[in-house]
Design a protein around this motif. Structure first.
Motif, PDB file in Angstrom:
ATOM      1  N   LYS A 175     -10.395   5.329   6.868  1.00 59.66           N
ATOM      2  CA  LYS A 175      -9.738   6.220   7.827  1.00 59.66           C
ATOM      3  C   LYS A 175     -10.313   7.631   7.784  1.00 59.66           C
ATOM      4  CE  LYS A 175      -5.346   6.090   8.627  1.00 59.66           C
ATOM      5  NZ  LYS A 175      -3.864   6.104   8.456  1.00 59.66           N
ATOM      6  N   ALA A 176     -10.978   7.945   6.683  1.00 61.94           N
ATOM      7  CA  ALA A 176     -11.605   9.269   6.567  1.00 61.94           C
ATOM      8  C   ALA A 176     -13.021   9.270   7.138  1.00 61.94           C
ATOM      9  CB  ALA A 176     -11.646   9.702   5.108  1.00 61.94           C
ATOM     10  N   SER A 177     -13.512   8.082   7.527  1.00 61.92           N
ATOM     11  CA  SER A 177     -14.887   8.007   8.043  1.00 61.92           C
ATOM     12  C   SER A 177     -14.938   7.194   9.335  1.00 61.92           C
ATOM     13  CB  SER A 177     -15.803   7.398   6.980  1.00 61.92           C
ATOM     14  OG  SER A 177     -15.303   6.146   6.522  1.00 61.92           O
ATOM     15  N   VAL A 178     -15.237   5.898   9.244  1.00 61.06           N
ATOM     16  CA  VAL A 178     -15.485   5.098  10.453  1.00 61.06           C
ATOM     17  C   VAL A 178     -14.224   4.836  11.265  1.00 61.06           C
ATOM     18  CG1 VAL A 178     -17.541   3.978   9.535  1.00 61.06           C
ATOM     19  CG2 VAL A 178     -15.297   2.972   9.093  1.00 61.06           C
ATOM     20  N   LEU A 179     -13.049   4.929  10.632  1.00 62.21           N
ATOM     21  CA  LEU A 179     -11.791   4.683  11.351  1.00 62.21           C
ATOM     22  C   LEU A 179     -10.975   5.968  11.488  1.00 62.21           C
ATOM     23  CD1 LEU A 179     -10.720   1.269   9.752  1.00 62.21           C
ATOM     24  CD2 LEU A 179     -11.883   1.653  11.937  1.00 62.21           C
ATOM     25  N   LYS A 180     -11.651   7.087  11.504  1.00 61.93           N
ATOM     26  CA  LYS A 180     -10.973   8.379  11.572  1.00 61.93           C
ATOM     27  C   LYS A 180     -10.182   8.505  12.871  1.00 61.93           C
ATOM     28  CE  LYS A 180     -11.810  13.289  10.724  1.00 61.93           C
ATOM     29  NZ  LYS A 180     -12.835  14.323  10.401  1.00 61.93           N
ATOM     30  N   GLY A 181      -8.923   8.930  12.729  1.00 60.22           N
ATOM     31  CA  GLY A 181      -8.079   9.133  13.900  1.00 60.22           C
ATOM     32  C   GLY A 181      -7.318   7.908  14.353  1.00 60.22           C
ATOM     33  N   ARG A 182      -7.540   6.761  13.712  1.00 59.67           N
ATOM     34  CA  ARG A 182      -6.836   5.534  14.095  1.00 59.67           C
ATOM     35  C   ARG A 182      -5.391   5.582  13.639  1.00 59.67           C
ATOM     36  NH1 ARG A 182      -9.016   3.207  18.302  1.00 59.67           N
ATOM     37  NH2 ARG A 182     -11.262   3.437  18.153  1.00 59.67           N
ATOM     38  N   GLU A 183      -4.465   5.227  14.537  1.00 59.53           N
ATOM     39  CA  GLU A 183      -3.046   5.218  14.200  1.00 59.53           C
ATOM     40  C   GLU A 183      -2.699   3.952  13.415  1.00 59.53           C
ATOM     41  OE1 GLU A 183      -0.718   5.721  17.676  1.00 59.53           O
ATOM     42  OE2 GLU A 183      -1.434   7.758  18.057  1.00 59.53           O
ATOM     43  N   PRO A 184      -1.581   3.987  12.648  1.00 63.65           N
ATOM     44  CA  PRO A 184      -1.198   2.833  11.837  1.00 63.65           C
ATOM     45  C   PRO A 184      -1.039   1.536  12.620  1.00 63.65           C
ATOM     46  CG  PRO A 184       0.067   4.759  11.184  1.00 63.65           C
ATOM     47  CD  PRO A 184      -0.705   5.147  12.411  1.00 63.65           C
ATOM     48  N   VAL A 185      -0.471   1.615  13.828  1.00 58.68           N
ATOM     49  CA  VAL A 185      -0.282   0.409  14.633  1.00 58.68           C
ATOM     50  C   VAL A 185      -1.622  -0.232  14.968  1.00 58.68           C
ATOM     51  CG1 VAL A 185       0.484  -0.449  16.877  1.00 58.68           C
ATOM     52  CG2 VAL A 185       1.944   1.104  15.584  1.00 58.68           C
ATOM     53  N   THR A 186      -2.587   0.591  15.372  1.00 59.66           N
ATOM     54  CA  THR A 186      -3.917   0.082  15.707  1.00 59.66           C
ATOM     55  C   THR A 186      -4.595  -0.520  14.491  1.00 59.66           C
ATOM     56  OG1 THR A 186      -4.118   1.864  17.346  1.00 59.66           O
ATOM     57  CG2 THR A 186      -6.132   0.685  16.763  1.00 59.66           C
ATOM     58  N   MET A 187      -4.500   0.177  13.364  1.00 56.77           N
ATOM     59  CA  MET A 187      -5.094  -0.316  12.122  1.00 56.77           C
ATOM     60  C   MET A 187      -4.538  -1.684  11.755  1.00 56.77           C
ATOM     61  SD  MET A 187      -7.265   1.873  10.475  1.00 56.77           S
ATOM     62  CE  MET A 187      -7.008   1.492   8.753  1.00 56.77           C
ATOM     63  N   THR A 188      -3.211  -1.792  11.767  1.00 54.89           N
ATOM     64  CA  THR A 188      -2.565  -3.031  11.340  1.00 54.89           C
ATOM     65  C   THR A 188      -2.890  -4.185  12.275  1.00 54.89           C
ATOM     66  OG1 THR A 188      -0.761  -1.723  10.413  1.00 54.89           O
ATOM     67  CG2 THR A 188      -0.366  -4.072  10.696  1.00 54.89           C
ATOM     68  N   PHE A 189      -2.887  -3.931  13.587  1.00 49.93           N
ATOM     69  CA  PHE A 189      -3.178  -4.995  14.547  1.00 49.93           C
ATOM     70  C   PHE A 189      -4.557  -5.592  14.311  1.00 49.93           C
ATOM     71  CE2 PHE A 189      -5.362  -6.176  18.479  1.00 49.93           C
ATOM     72  CZ  PHE A 189      -4.570  -7.241  18.894  1.00 49.93           C
ATOM     73  N   TRP A 190      -5.587  -4.740  14.236  1.00 53.47           N
ATOM     74  CA  TRP A 190      -6.945  -5.251  14.099  1.00 53.47           C
ATOM     75  C   TRP A 190      -7.177  -5.904  12.740  1.00 53.47           C
ATOM     76  CZ3 TRP A 190      -9.945  -6.261  17.961  1.00 53.47           C
ATOM     77  CH2 TRP A 190      -9.829  -5.533  19.151  1.00 53.47           C
ATOM     78  N   ASN A 191      -6.598  -5.331  11.684  1.00 53.69           N
ATOM     79  CA  ASN A 191      -6.763  -5.930  10.352  1.00 53.69           C
ATOM     80  C   ASN A 191      -6.154  -7.327  10.293  1.00 53.69           C
ATOM     81  OD1 ASN A 191      -7.884  -3.482   9.694  1.00 53.69           O
ATOM     82  ND2 ASN A 191      -6.181  -2.786   8.423  1.00 53.69           N
ATOM     83  N   MET A 192      -4.962  -7.456  10.826  1.00 51.57           N
ATOM     84  CA  MET A 192      -4.295  -8.764  10.808  1.00 51.57           C
ATOM     85  C   MET A 192      -4.988  -9.754  11.726  1.00 51.57           C
ATOM     86  SD  MET A 192      -0.261  -7.848  10.645  1.00 51.57           S
ATOM     87  CE  MET A 192       0.433  -7.061   9.187  1.00 51.57           C
ATOM     88  N   LEU A 193      -5.454  -9.280  12.880  1.00 53.44           N
ATOM     89  CA  LEU A 193      -6.136 -10.176  13.808  1.00 53.44           C
ATOM     90  C   LEU A 193      -7.417 -10.724  13.192  1.00 53.44           C
ATOM     91  CD1 LEU A 193      -6.188 -11.427  16.624  1.00 53.44           C
ATOM     92  CD2 LEU A 193      -7.468  -9.431  17.417  1.00 53.44           C
ATOM     93  N   PHE A 194      -8.201  -9.862  12.543  1.00 51.60           N
ATOM     94  CA  PHE A 194      -9.419 -10.329  11.881  1.00 51.60           C
ATOM     95  C   PHE A 194      -9.092 -11.285  10.740  1.00 51.60           C
ATOM     96  CE2 PHE A 194     -11.925  -6.932  13.933  1.00 51.60           C
ATOM     97  CZ  PHE A 194     -13.078  -7.648  14.214  1.00 51.60           C
TER      98      PHE A 194
END
Length: 303
Positions: A175-194
């Motif tokens: 989140k401090a680099s390639v995923l900077k600015g991503r909100e928790p909902v977005t993070m969780t959705f993509w992580n779980m989907l993958f």
């Protein structure tokens, strides 16, 4: 997310700990004849789909290729944890998996020291170590009195706990680099989907998908329960408390899982307490109270 008061955040984290503890028993209710990888894939897929409406409402910006790769790594860690849980529950009890899970904060602290170095981490070591020793004593209780937990499920779920411990600090690093600015909902959705995609594709090649025909309506109901309360609700409560409660306090609530699970066995299942359990539960309680007290002092000092 709406700001909540200090007391409300604490009550929310108590509910969070109870939901986490209950998820181990709910997972144990799912038929053990069904491939655990398939079960994990379906659970993560159901959880991701519950986040999809929130994601669509937020109209988030597109994710880069590097961002997708980061989500894929985090999704693999989630898949490893949940897959190991279902596999371990084939050979051991829910109480053993729940107590092993309480070691995750201490392991997380170890990973944080390398990925997110911070001088304040040192203050958490002693109380976490006390609580971890208590958790280990509770883990020594097997499925029957005087019986140690089997080696295979302990090793399998141990790998899953390592994956879960790495997930949080690595996620913050991304989140401090390639995923900077991503909100928790977005993070969780993509992580779980993958995570779900990895596991379901694996099932296609391994043949585990065939066991899906044995899924009953009750099994699907338990999976939906786990997705809703074991994932979605706990995610919301956790992020509701972040920023209100000091980080060490948030992490320490994991240790309450042990006490809740053990109390369920003592009072609901009417099992006779063993001395090793009493000592272990006491150490977990002392470690938890020390972390809460230390966090409260830090909160007052910075007020």
């Amino acid at each position: 997310m709406k700001h909540v008061g200090f007391a409300a955040a604490h009550w929310g984290m108590l509910i969070w700990a109870m939901l986490i503890a209950s998820s181990f028993f709910a997972a144990a209710q799912v038929s053990q004849t069904i491939d655990p990888i398939l079960l994990t894939g379906l659970r993560l897929l159901f959880s991701a789909m519950m986040f999809l409406p929130l994601l669509l409402l937020k109209h988030t910006s597109p994710i880069s290729t590097r961002g997708l790769l980061a989500h894929a790594v985090l999704g693999l860690l989630l898949a490893t944890y949940f897959g190991s849980l279902f596999e371990a529950l084939r050979y051991t009890s829910a109480v053993n998996t729940a107590t092993l899970y309480t070691l995750v904060p201490l392991i997380t602290l170890f990973f944080e020291a390398f990925l997110l170095p911070n001088p304040s981490l040192k203050t958490r070591v002693l109380p976490m170590l006390v609580a971890a020793i208590g958790a280990l004593l509770l883990t020594l209780k097997g499925s029957a009195p005087g019986q140690l937990p089997a080696l295979y499920p302990s090793l399998v779920f141990g790998v899953g706990c390592l994956a879960m411990a790495l997930y949080s600090p690595l996620s913050q690093r991304f989140k401090a680099s390639v995923l900077k600015g991503r909100e928790p909902v977005t993070m969780t959705f993509w992580n779980m989907l993958f995570g779900a995609l990895f596991l379901l594709v694996f099932c296609l090649f391994s043949g585990g998908w065939r066991s899906g025909v044995q899924l009953s309506t009750l099994d699907i109901g338990w999976l939906v329960y786990l997705a809703l309360f074991g994932t979605l609700a706990t995610f919301w409560l956790l992020h509701r408390a972040i920023g209100v409660i000091a980080p060490s306090t948030v992490i320490s609530y994991v240790y309450l899982n042990t006490l809740f699970v053990t109390l369920i066995h003592w009072f609901w299942l009417r099992e006779q307490p063993m001395m090793i359990e009493i000592i272990g539960a006491t150490l977990v309680g002392v470690g938890m109270l020390t972390l809460v007290a230390g966090s409260r002092i830090a909160k007052v000092a910075t007020a």
